[in-house]
Design a protein around this motif. Structure first.
Motif, short mmCIF file in Angstrom:
data_model
loop_
_atom_site.label_atom_id
_atom_site.label_comp_id
_atom_site.label_asym_id
_atom_site.label_seq_id
_atom_site.Cartn_x
_atom_site.Cartn_y
_atom_site.Cartn_z
N VAL A 191 1.49 -1.15 -0.33
CA VAL A 191 -0.24 -0.40 0.25
C VAL A 191 0.94 1.39 -0.19
O VAL A 191 1.71 1.03 0.95
N ALA A 192 0.52 2.29 -1.32
CA ALA A 192 0.86 3.46 -1.28
C ALA A 192 0.67 4.84 -1.07
O ALA A 192 -0.75 4.29 -1.46
N GLY A 193 1.27 5.85 -0.95
CA GLY A 193 0.16 6.69 -0.42
C GLY A 193 0.88 8.12 -0.70
O GLY A 193 1.96 7.97 -0.08
N SER A 194 0.61 9.41 -0.98
CA SER A 194 1.38 10.58 -0.72
C SER A 194 0.11 11.59 -0.88
O SER A 194 -1.04 11.08 -1.08
N LEU A 195 0.71 12.78 -0.24
CA LEU A 195 -0.46 14.39 0.41
C LEU A 195 0.75 15.03 -0.69
O LEU A 195 2.23 15.32 -0.59
N ARG A 196 -0.06 16.07 -1.47
CA ARG A 196 0.71 17.05 -1.92
C ARG A 196 0.08 17.95 -2.08
O ARG A 196 -1.29 18.16 -2.31
N GLN A 197 0.69 19.01 -2.23
CA GLN A 197 0.18 20.50 -1.67
C GLN A 197 0.83 21.18 -2.98
O GLN A 197 2.71 21.25 -3.60
N GLN A 198 -0.40 21.85 -4.04
CA GLN A 198 0.73 22.40 -5.07
C GLN A 198 -0.05 23.83 -5.32
O GLN A 198 -1.30 23.85 -5.49
N ASP A 199 0.74 24.74 -5.58
CA ASP A 199 0.44 25.95 -5.47
C ASP A 199 0.47 26.74 -6.63
O ASP A 199 2.16 26.55 -6.79
N PHE A 200 -0.18 27.24 -7.36
CA PHE A 200 -0.32 28.17 -8.55
C PHE A 200 0.37 29.03 -8.19
O PHE A 200 0.20 29.81 -7.41
N SER A 201 1.01 29.40 -9.47
CA SER A 201 0.97 31.11 -9.83
C SER A 201 0.20 32.39 -9.60
O SER A 201 0.46 33.14 -9.46
#
Length: 809
Positions: free
Chosen positions: A663-673
């Motif tokens: 089992v694999a997981g990721s938490l991502r925060q992406q900030d746009f210009s």
């Protein structure tokens, strides 16, 4: 017993001359017939047996009742080697009335022709007339021995009159009886007693030499023959010299010398074989045997290609080649990775010699190499049924574990592992180890299985325990080096590889390890590409993406220079969008850590972005990591077309129970210009449902959820969305041969996508790939992917063609 036979023959010849000449008078023959009879006897004495027999046949035809002629014809038939006719004649006269010389000759002819019962009868008749007749007593004892009646033979010898007991003839007869019974030590003692009586007895010297050969002491036999020329024929001496070579081959293969000396015996044997083969007068049978021994020596020496060349040069059908030669050739073919031919030869060898365990052990690996795992397991289990688990000499209290049984038990565990039944193999070895916790062979095999299951720490622990007890166990040293390479302990691996190559460069396991290390030391190129089209314009209609990364050869073990490129294109109604970026960086690898940092910029000029990534292997099951990208390549092309870029921060974790469950997981925060921001969570799981040698079925599951701050942007940006899918992945191994493998993979999934403000819709995907491992250095994949998605409530389908390549240079 040549001297005994020669003495009897001389007595018989003298008697024939006397009786043959006197019998005519006794039977009142005519002067003409008497002269003819005497002339026939003289011809026989001169070696003209056929002419003598013709003359006697005419005399018998003219006077069938003439016993003197019948007796002499019978004896001369025996001289001529026609034992069947001599025995047929013997049935025509009364045994009790026949002269001694006739009985003696007929008895000897019966024994030499294998008529043991008749020989015993005739010799016994002689003894009844005179118990002191030594040649008759020797003859009946030897005939009884030939018939397998060894105790009766010894009784006849022991019953000799006191005056003849201990005579040379009877001691030699006793040696013959013991030799026929296989009591070689006692036979050797008898020959020694005979030589004490007559030190120059050629019969005793010859018998002693041949017994020494039978006792696998050909060097000692040769020493006797050199001190007493003529006791052995030239062919027998050549056979002894070949025996010396054969023993040297065996001792060389089983030597426990230090690594640098382990081939001394085999090399010496090869040199002696080559010297013997130079002799022009060598008997053809011995020459053939020496070629056989040369094949065995070359295979033992791990000169497999030479052994194969020698074997294929034999001008003989497999049916007449000995099993031990076929087994050696099979080993050579296996070493040269020609398992089909190896299997053929080894199966033939085993069919001829079912008790040849060495050939069966090699046959197991031939089955494994051709992926016939069912037969490999069947063979291992049949050996376990047949081989006693312990060795014990009858009457001895000492019990020792059987090495052959242990080897068969290990093969049964390996058969499961080779068939991808790693869990079964693990439990099997753990159960064996519970019964024998100090057995290093079992523990190192269990360590191998742990490593194959992905448990690096666990395997290292087991290898360390083995090497603490048995530091020179080769299989454990090689496995430990592989595990250290898996754990990125590069300096230790290089030292061990160098040591092993210096000591055991020709062992297959060492060659495999060295090849893997050489591959690791090369630079690496990884390319992934996809090209396709979509029925909608959410992410572009016509699209392609190519990512490539080159990693340099290792620098100071832990560092590699990175050069990466990224090309992406998408066609939108409002215009095309492209991204062309290139970057350079460095990668760091050490034990549990893997990290990289690089800078990248648009190839036509523009803002430079930074990329950093770090991963940490916590233990055999858990790993965690994170990455940070500025001016990320994950920015949608539709946004980048109008000048939007983004920074991406990701945290990830994976739990892998073993090779079948993760089992694999990721938490991502992406900030746009443009002020937009996205927070997403992604989880993927897989569970193997079925594993057989050529097929695997895996259950897949994915969950994705995301929240964004804005949806009034030119690129696809739902405020909230959730997606899930489940499916099956089918892997068919169409072909596998050592480092080459061809795998067909078909993956199908189905799920739902829910976007805020729109109705949820069904999603699906169907992927087909061909994965090819071309060698340890090269691999490639090609595939096609068809998907159905729902964006803003509208169904959209896409078709993409995928390509991948990984190579070491």
């Amino acid at each position: 017993m040549a001297s005994i036979r020669n003495t009897g023959m001389r007595i018989a010849q003298l008697a024939i001359l006397l009786i043959g000449c006197g019998s005519a008078a006794a039977l009142a023959q005519s002067p003409d017939s008497t002269a003819t009879h005497a002339a026939a006897v003289q011809l026989a004495r001169d070696g003209e047996h056929r002419a003598a027999l013709d003359m006697l046949a005419e005399l018998r035809a003219s006077d069938p009742t003439n016993l003197a002629v019948l007796y002499d014809e019978t004896v001369i038939l025996a001289w001529a080697g026609d034992a069947p006719r001599a025995l047929e004649n013997a049935r025509l006269f009364d045994t009790s009335a026949a002269p001694d010389y006739v009985l003696s000759t007929i008895a000897r002819a019966a024994r030499e022709s294998g008529e043991h019962g008749a020989a015993i009868e005739w010799y016994s008749a002689l003894l009844q007339r005179d118990a002191a007749k030594l040649d008759a007593r020797v003859g009946v004892a030897m005939s009884l021995a030939d018939a397998g009646e060894f105790d009766a033979a010894r009784e006849r010898i022991a019953a000799a009159p006191d005056a003849r007991r201990g005579s040379l003839e009877l001691v030699l007869a006793n040696a013959y009886v013991n030799e026929r019974q296989g009591r070689l030590m006692r036979a050797l003692a008898d020959y020694q007693d005979a030589l004490a009586i007559a030190p120059d007895s050629r019969e005793a010297l010859r018998g002693k030499s041949l017994v020494l050969r039978a006792m696998l002491l050909p060097k000692q036999a040769l020493a006797i023959s050199s001190e007493h020329p003529g006791i052995l024929s030239d062919d027998e001496i050549a056979q002894l010299e070949a025996d010396v070579v054969a023993l040297r081959i065996r001792h060389g293969a089983q030597s426990a010398y230090r690594a640098e000396r382990r081939y001394e015996g085999t090399d010496r044997a090869l040199a002696e074989i080559d010297a013997l083969l130079q002799r022009p007068d060598l008997d053809g049978g011995i020459r053939r045997r020496l070629h056989y021994d040369r094949i065995v020596s070359l295979a033992d020496r791990l000169r497999a290609s030479d052994a194969i060349a020698e074997f294929e040069a034999l001008d003989e059908a497999i049916e007449v080649i000995p099993a031990y030669v076929l087994a050696a050739a099979g080993r050579a073919y296996l070493y040269e990775r020609r398992p089909e031919r190896a299997r053929e030869l080894l199966e033939t060898a085993v069919a001829r010699e079912p008790d040849n365990l060495g050939a069966q052990f090699q046959l197991f690996f031939a089955y494994a190499d051709v992926a016939d795992h069912g037969r490999a397991l069947e063979l291992a289990e049949s050996l376990l049924d047949r081989i006693p688990p312990v060795n014990r000499v009858a009457g001895s209290p000492v019990i020792k574990p059987s090495r052959d049984y242990l080897r068969a038990a290990i093969m049964a565990g390996l058969a499961r592992a080779y068939a991808d039944q790693l869990a079964d193999s693990q439990h099997y070895f753990e159960a064996l180890l519970a019964e024998a916790p100090h057995n290093t062979d079992l523990r190192q095999e269990l360590a191998n299985v742990y490593r194959w299951r992905g448990w690096v720490d666990r395997s290292l622990s087991e290898y360390s325990q083995v090497l603490a007890v048995e530091p020179d166990l080769m299989s454990a040293r090689v496995g430990h080096a592989h595990a250290r390479l898996d754990s990125r302990d590069f300096p230790a691996v290089e030292r061990e590889v160098e040591t092993l190559r210096n000591q055991h460069h020709d062992l297959p396991a060492v060659r495999e390890l060295a090849a893997r290390w050489r591959t690791h030391q090369r630079s690496e190129l990884d390319v992934a590409a996809e090209v396709g089209e979509s029925s909608g314009a959410t992410f572009g209609e016509d699209q392609f993406r190519i990512d490539a990364i080159w990693r340099s050869q290792p620098i100071a073990y832990r560092y590699r220079v990175l050069v990466h490129t990224h090309d992406a294109f998408a066609e939108f109604p409002e215009g095309d969008a492209r991204r062309r970026r290139a970057g350079v960086g460095v990668e760091y690898r050490h034990r549990r850590w893997l990290a990289s940092v690089s800078a990248a910029a648009d190839r036509s000029g523009g803002e430079t972005g930074l990329r950093g990534s770090v991963d940490y292997r916590v233990n055999d099951h858990w790993s965690v990591g994170g990455s940070l990208e500025t001016h990320s390549n994950e920015t949608p092309l539709r946004g980048e077309r109008v000048g939007v870029n983004s920074d991406l921060l990701a945290l990830r974790a994976e739990y892998a129970r073993h090779e079948s469950t993760a089992v694999a997981g990721s938490l991502r925060q992406q900030d746009f210009s443009d002020g937009n921001a996205a927070l997403s969570l992604y989880v993927a799981a897989r569970q193997r449902l079925l594993t057989v040698p050529r097929y695997k079925l895996t259950l897949l599951g994915e969950l994705f959820t995301e929240k964004r701050d804005r949806d009034d942007v030119p690129y696809f940006s739902p405020l909230e969305s959730t997606a899930w899918s489940a499916g099956l992945r089918n892997d068919w191994t169409m072909m596998r041969r050592y480092d080459f493998a061809l795998i067909h993979r078909l993956t199908g999934t189905a799920g739902r996508y829910d976007q805020s403000g729109f109705s949820a819709g069904d999603t699906w995907s169907l992927d087909y790939e061909i994965l090819a491992d071309l060698s340890k250095r090269w691999s490639a994949r090609v595939g096609v992917r068809r998907r159905g998605n729902v964006y803003d409530g509208q169904e959209e389908s896409s078709t993409f063609y995928t390509f991948g390549f990984n190579g070491r240079f």
